[in-house]
Scaffold this active site. Structure first.
Site, PDB file in Angstrom:
ATOM      1  N   LYS A   2      30.519  -3.365  74.113  1.00 57.54           N
ATOM      2  CA  LYS A   2      30.797  -3.407  72.667  1.00 57.54           C
ATOM      3  C   LYS A   2      29.538  -3.891  71.956  1.00 57.54           C
ATOM      4  O   LYS A   2      29.356  -5.083  71.718  1.00 57.54           O
ATOM      5  CB  LYS A   2      31.979  -4.350  72.407  1.00 57.54           C
ATOM      6  CG  LYS A   2      32.324  -4.520  70.930  1.00 57.54           C
ATOM      7  CD  LYS A   2      33.708  -5.121  70.732  1.00 57.54           C
ATOM      8  CE  LYS A   2      33.968  -5.421  69.276  1.00 57.54           C
ATOM      9  NZ  LYS A   2      35.361  -5.772  69.001  1.00 57.54           N
TER      10      LYS A   2
ATOM     11  N   GLY B  97      37.014  -4.635  63.807  1.00 56.40           N
ATOM     12  CA  GLY B  97      37.841  -5.659  63.204  1.00 56.40           C
ATOM     13  C   GLY B  97      37.927  -5.370  61.720  1.00 56.40           C
ATOM     14  O   GLY B  97      38.867  -4.727  61.226  1.00 56.40           O
TER      15      GLY B  97
ATOM     16  N   GLY C 270      30.719  -5.016  62.430  1.00 59.72           N
ATOM     17  CA  GLY C 270      29.635  -5.947  62.096  1.00 59.72           C
ATOM     18  C   GLY C 270      29.306  -6.098  60.620  1.00 59.72           C
ATOM     19  O   GLY C 270      28.162  -6.399  60.282  1.00 59.72           O
TER      20      GLY C 270
ATOM     21  N   GLU D 172      30.334  -7.924  74.940  1.00 56.17           N
ATOM     22  CA  GLU D 172      29.946  -7.746  73.538  1.00 56.17           C
ATOM     23  C   GLU D 172      28.699  -8.554  73.168  1.00 56.17           C
ATOM     24  O   GLU D 172      28.799  -9.711  72.753  1.00 56.17           O
ATOM     25  CB  GLU D 172      31.102  -8.142  72.601  1.00 56.17           C
ATOM     26  CG  GLU D 172      30.742  -7.923  71.129  1.00 56.17           C
ATOM     27  CD  GLU D 172      31.869  -8.272  70.149  1.00 56.17           C
ATOM     28  OE1 GLU D 172      32.929  -8.730  70.585  1.00 56.17           O
ATOM     29  OE2 GLU D 172      31.663  -8.092  68.943  1.00 56.17           O
TER      30      GLU D 172
HETATM   31  P1  13P Z   1      33.968  -6.431  63.328  1.00 55.48           P
HETATM   32  O1  13P Z   1      34.271  -4.981  63.570  1.00 55.48           O
HETATM   33  O2  13P Z   1      34.582  -6.980  62.083  1.00 55.48           O
HETATM   34  O3  13P Z   1      32.514  -6.735  63.500  1.00 55.48           O
HETATM   35  O4  13P Z   1      34.732  -7.236  64.474  1.00 55.48           O
HETATM   36  C1  13P Z   1      34.683  -6.781  65.754  1.00 55.48           C
HETATM   37  C2  13P Z   1      34.734  -7.922  66.683  1.00 55.48           C
HETATM   38  O5  13P Z   1      35.586  -7.977  67.531  1.00 55.48           O
HETATM   39  C3  13P Z   1      33.709  -8.963  66.540  1.00 55.48           C
HETATM   40  O6  13P Z   1      33.699  -9.764  67.691  1.00 55.48           O
END
Ligand code: 13P
Length: 341
Positions: free
Chosen positions: A218, A290, A261, A176
């Site tokens: 990611k 997230g 994000g 990521e």
């Molecule tokens: P978000 O989708 O809130 O950006 O979180 C994803 C995530 O795992 C960040 O490391």
């Protein structure tokens, strides 16, 4: 071992499904709970994750869940350990293994992600606890002059060291590299920076002998800065994003699972949908959200046991919308139709 990694990576991007990132660190989940005025305790964090993980039927749209160190050791209200509960629904348990982005020495305003020390032993323990995939997040800020090559290559090196250790342990690494979208930059600049970052990441992954068939990427979507004057629309985001991945992500990678994000939940769904509508592509394009999966759920739950079902409905709904976006079949009207049910 290689075939198990390939199978797990493919299962995580199975048709119509994506990943829930529920791996907020203790500091991050506290911020989320602050927004509903709930105290963050070990039990409130457990109760919140319990609500998400026991959502009936969500396995139709969710292939895997990323857990935090505390969460992988916790259990549902009936005593079933969370990894066992998820696996019983056909959802693959995963684990965040990085220890966060820390200031990069001699590089004002930039970070390097830490957590490599002792990682081999931690991975072995997590596999014993049921984890079959992992996540490591590096972050890069955009300014007129940043990110530096130093920051880009240092983080790429660490991401590849993490990925190699994961593969050795029989765990699929989610790689990521997150270019942050805060600021006033144009979408062209986001495209340029994301391209440089991905180029470095794949150079290091290959140098460090990582089998990319057993990995997932990611990344951020390529967006105008959140404070930019004239922000690109959905179709432009899809075009710039795809252009970037076509040039820099090998076709051997089974899937690209986006982070949200800080986009609104509906934007994150619409952008994913627009990219899939332009398919087929060499890789599956899916989600590992997230905030964009959890924001409405946390609000509906509001920390109260009598709202568990409302929280689960909100989470199920977002999972379903994103499941539709996996095939380019999402339409904003579906938001209203579902709300009326
Ligand atoms: P978000 O989708 O809130 O950006 O979180 C994803 C995530 O795992 C960040 O490391």
């Amino acid at each position: 071992m290689a075939s198990e990694l390939h199978e797990t990576a493919k299962a995580l991007v199975a048709e119509g499904k994506g990943i829930l990132a529920a791996d907020e660190s203790t500091a991050t989940i506290k911020k989320r709970f602050d927004s509903i005025g709930l105290e963050s305790t070990e039990e409130s964090r457990r109760a919140y994750r319990d609500m998400l993980f026991t959502t009936p039927g969500v396995e139709e749209y969710i292939s895997g869940v990323i857990l935090f160190d505390e969460t992988i050791r916790q259990s549902a209200h009936d005593g079933t350990p969370f990894p066992e509960l998820l696996a019983s629904k056909g959802i693959i348990p995963g684990i965040k293994v990085d220890e966060g982005a820390k200031p990069l020495a001699l590089a004002d305003g930039e970070t390097v992600t830490e957590g490599l020390d002792g990682l081999r032993a931690r991975l072995e323990e997590y596999r014993g606890l049921g984890a079959r995939f992992a996540k490591w997040r590096a972050t890069y800020s955009i300014t007129d002059t940043l990110p530096s090559d130093y920051c880009i290559w240092t983080n790429a090196h660490a991401l590849a060291r993490y990925a190699a250790l994961c593969e050795e342990a029989g765990i699929v690494p989610i790689v990521e590299p997150e270019v942050l979208m805060d600021g006033t930059h144009t979408i062209e600049r986001a495209h340029h920076v994301t391209s440089r970052v991905l180029d470095a990441v794949y150079t290091e992954l290959f140098d460090q002998r990582v089998d990319v068939f057993g990995t997932l990427l990611k990344p951020n979507m390529v967006l105008s800065g959140y404070d930019a004057a004239d922000r690109a629309g959905t179709d432009e985001v899809a075009e710039w994003s795809l252009k970037c991945y076509y040039k820099h992500v090998p076709a051997a990678v089974p899937g690209i699972v986006f982070l949200s994000g800080g986009q609104s939940d509906e934007d994150a769904t619409a952008h994913l949908n627009a990219m899939n509508a332009k398919g087929p592509h060499p890789w599956q394009l899916s989600f590992s959200y997230g905030r964009a999966l959890q924001a409405p759920a946390i609000k509906a739950w509001n920390g109260k046991s009598e709202n568990v079902e409302a929280g689960q409905r909100a989470y199920y709904h977002r999972a379903k919308m994103n499941g539709a976006a996996r095939t380019g079949m999402y339409a904003p009207e579906m938001e209203r139709e579902a709300a009326a049910v």
